[in-house]
Design a protein around this motif. Structure first.
Motif, PDB file in Angstrom:
ATOM      1  N   GLN A 173     -54.273  22.091 106.448  1.00 32.64           N
ATOM      2  CA  GLN A 173     -54.777  21.789 105.108  1.00 32.64           C
ATOM      3  C   GLN A 173     -55.028  23.047 104.282  1.00 32.64           C
ATOM      4  O   GLN A 173     -54.725  23.086 103.097  1.00 32.64           O
ATOM      5  CB  GLN A 173     -56.094  20.994 105.195  1.00 32.64           C
ATOM      6  CG  GLN A 173     -55.934  19.614 105.743  1.00 32.64           C
ATOM      7  CD  GLN A 173     -55.480  18.646 104.679  1.00 32.64           C
ATOM      8  OE1 GLN A 173     -54.591  18.911 103.889  1.00 32.64           O
ATOM      9  NE2 GLN A 173     -56.105  17.501 104.653  1.00 32.64           N
ATOM     10  N   THR A 182     -50.600  21.632 102.927  1.00 39.72           N
ATOM     11  CA  THR A 182     -49.968  20.861 103.991  1.00 39.72           C
ATOM     12  C   THR A 182     -48.464  21.057 104.062  1.00 39.72           C
ATOM     13  O   THR A 182     -47.922  21.276 105.138  1.00 39.72           O
ATOM     14  CB  THR A 182     -50.269  19.358 103.800  1.00 39.72           C
ATOM     15  OG1 THR A 182     -51.680  19.204 103.725  1.00 39.72           O
ATOM     16  CG2 THR A 182     -49.711  18.538 104.937  1.00 39.72           C
ATOM     17  N   TYR A 241     -42.460  16.469 104.490  1.00 36.57           N
ATOM     18  CA  TYR A 241     -43.863  16.875 104.451  1.00 36.57           C
ATOM     19  C   TYR A 241     -44.465  16.709 103.056  1.00 36.57           C
ATOM     20  O   TYR A 241     -45.647  16.424 102.930  1.00 36.57           O
ATOM     21  CB  TYR A 241     -44.044  18.290 104.983  1.00 36.57           C
ATOM     22  CG  TYR A 241     -43.795  18.355 106.472  1.00 36.57           C
ATOM     23  CD1 TYR A 241     -44.441  17.477 107.338  1.00 36.57           C
ATOM     24  CD2 TYR A 241     -42.895  19.257 107.012  1.00 36.57           C
ATOM     25  CE1 TYR A 241     -44.200  17.505 108.693  1.00 36.57           C
ATOM     26  CE2 TYR A 241     -42.665  19.296 108.371  1.00 36.57           C
ATOM     27  CZ  TYR A 241     -43.312  18.417 109.208  1.00 36.57           C
ATOM     28  OH  TYR A 241     -43.081  18.440 110.551  1.00 36.57           O
ATOM     29  N   SER A 251     -47.704  14.338 102.446  1.00 34.69           N
ATOM     30  CA  SER A 251     -48.903  14.785 101.728  1.00 34.69           C
ATOM     31  C   SER A 251     -49.347  13.781 100.654  1.00 34.69           C
ATOM     32  O   SER A 251     -50.484  13.826 100.213  1.00 34.69           O
ATOM     33  CB  SER A 251     -48.685  16.166 101.115  1.00 34.69           C
ATOM     34  OG  SER A 251     -47.785  16.098 100.035  1.00 34.69           O
ATOM     35  N   PHE A 265     -52.134   9.739 106.323  1.00 35.64           N
ATOM     36  CA  PHE A 265     -51.872  11.171 106.328  1.00 35.64           C
ATOM     37  C   PHE A 265     -52.403  11.800 107.615  1.00 35.64           C
ATOM     38  O   PHE A 265     -51.704  12.548 108.297  1.00 35.64           O
ATOM     39  CB  PHE A 265     -52.514  11.824 105.100  1.00 35.64           C
ATOM     40  CG  PHE A 265     -52.467  13.321 105.112  1.00 35.64           C
ATOM     41  CD1 PHE A 265     -51.342  13.991 104.669  1.00 35.64           C
ATOM     42  CD2 PHE A 265     -53.544  14.065 105.585  1.00 35.64           C
ATOM     43  CE1 PHE A 265     -51.289  15.375 104.679  1.00 35.64           C
ATOM     44  CE2 PHE A 265     -53.500  15.444 105.599  1.00 35.64           C
ATOM     45  CZ  PHE A 265     -52.366  16.102 105.146  1.00 35.64           C
TER      46      PHE A 265
END
Length: 195
Positions: free
Chosen positions: A41, A97, A128, A132, A139
């Protein structure tokens, strides 16, 4: 990194000798996945380490209250997510992310040829980015299962949910990702706890 102020050193020393074995078992079980998730994150190992350390300090200070909660794992996971969201808000940025997950996956495949890694990275960027945009629970499941590689059972423990919930959230996420990326997905080939 800004955040809650660290307790005085004497409090830290006292905590290490007075905390129950159950806290240290919890810490040993969840420290690594929390750290990996925070790194995904925040995009920075140092910030992730500081945030996870502060989270466990908070859990240690509030251990009796946490133990009264029926679902300790969900309580702790919610605290971690809240701290990550607060940190990103303070920094005025969005989660890292997409970039972090791509490079984490490429690093896991480091034994493959450079050409395969670049092709993998290019196709993973779109995936990805789509991950996100998933709802929070989906998620988390997709990151823990497919980016970080945790099995279903362990993912369930980390999130404080049942394995059936993890499988259900993964199926919903896959459907949404397939729709977003205009792909066909075989949901009968889902990961199993036996991995």
């Amino acid at each position: 990194m800004t955040g809650p102020q660290q307790p005085p050193q004497r409090v830290v020393r006292a905590m290490t000798t007075e905390l129950p074995t159950a806290f240290w078992a919890f810490h040993n079980l969840y420290h690594r996945p929390y750290l990996e998730y925070a790194h995904i994150q925040l995009g920075d190992e140092r910030s992730a380490g500081e945030l996870v350390h502060a989270t466990f300090m908070d859990l240690a200070l509030n251990w009796p209250d946490m133990m009264e909660d029926a679902n300790h794992e969900a309580y702790a996971w919610a605290l971690l997510r809240e701290r990550i969201a607060d940190e990103l808000r303070l920094q005025g940025r969005v989660p890292a992310t997409v970039e972090t997950a791509v490079f984490a996956r490429v690093n896991r495949a480091a034994l493959e040829s450079v050409r395969d890694q670049l092709a993998d990275m290019e196709s993973a960027l779109g995936l990805y980015a789509a991950i996100s945009r998933l709802p929070e629970r989906q998620f988390d499941v997709m990151v823990l299962l497919y980016v970080l590689g945790y099995p279903t059972e362990q993912t369930a423990h980390i999130l404080g949910v049942t394995p059936a919930t993890v499988r259900s959230q993964a199926r919903h996420a896959k459907r949404k990702l397939a729709k977003d990326l205009d792909l066909t997905v075989d949901l009968t080939a889902d990961r199993d706890d036996a991995e």
